[in-house]
Scaffold this active site. Structure first.
Site: not given
Length: 222
Positions: A148, A155
């Protein structure tokens, strides 16, 4: 019998959906690793573009699954994650080719694909067999501890890298005057998206830690 048929159809549909998307993400991972090894990170995006777009866009159905009650996953947790990934897939990587050769594309694709391979196989086995093995349960609720953060960092990094190209191109911008009397600047929308990651990332991570604690505690009791 009448009550069992809809339940059986639901499980059949969700089994097909989960295994189909599982194989999509498996293809993404295999292509990414193969290309990374043989040609370098600059060519990873071109190798995975189509399967990545298909596998990620298929996740829109998960929002519909939650809305119609096919699954119990809360929309409040599903929507932000799917929305952010769709934004990066289509609004950044597809829309601004200048970002496609960056090394963070590789970390993004590998983080996403490993996460989704585990997740879709977990739900696929649950719908197909009615149970999941303990090792897969552990993977489902533990690998995110590393993947994660690497996924989120990739991102955010790619959105940041895209900013000068967004500003220069003015793609997706709406300027006044126009018949709608409305303006929109995609550059500032991207900055807003980056701002949302600041509270959103830690919040989602905390939510997943809570889910991990509950799932592993339940597994021990059983």
């Amino acid at each position: 019998m009448a009550g069992g048929l809809p339940s059986a159809l639901r499980r059949l549909y969700l089994s097909i959906y989960n295994w189909t998307v599982f194989f999509g993400w498996l293809q993404v991972l295999v292509l990414a690793v193969k290309t990374l090894h043989e040609s370098g990170h600059e060519h990873v995006y071109s190798a995975v573009e189509r399967p990545l777009q298909l596998a990620q866009t298929a996740a829109i159905l998960e929002i519909l699954h939650g809305l119609v009650g096919l699954v119990r996953s809360p929309i409040t947790a599903t929507l932000p994650q799917i929305g952010s990934r769709l934004y990066v897939t289509w609004g950044i990587l597809y829309s601004f080719p200048e970002t496609q050769k960056h090394i963070m594309v590789s970390s993004l694709v590998i983080s996403w694909s490993i996460t989704e391979i585990i997740r879709y196989s977990f739900f696929g086995m649950k719908e197909t067999l009615g149970f999941t093995p303990s090792w897969l349960l552990w993977l489902r609720y533990s690998t995110f501890l590393l993947l994660y953060p690497t996924g989120i960092a990739s991102e955010v990094g790619l959105i940041y890298i895209a900013l000068p190209y967004i500003k220069r191109s003015e793609k997706y911008c709406v300027r006044m005057p126009n018949k709608w009397n409305y303006s929109f600047d995609y550059f500032y929308a991207a900055i807003l998206a980056l701002g949302i990651y600041v509270p959103g990332g830690p919040h989602m991570y905390s939510y997943m830690l809570g889910q991990r604690k509950k799932a592993l505690a339940k597994s021990k009791r059983e």
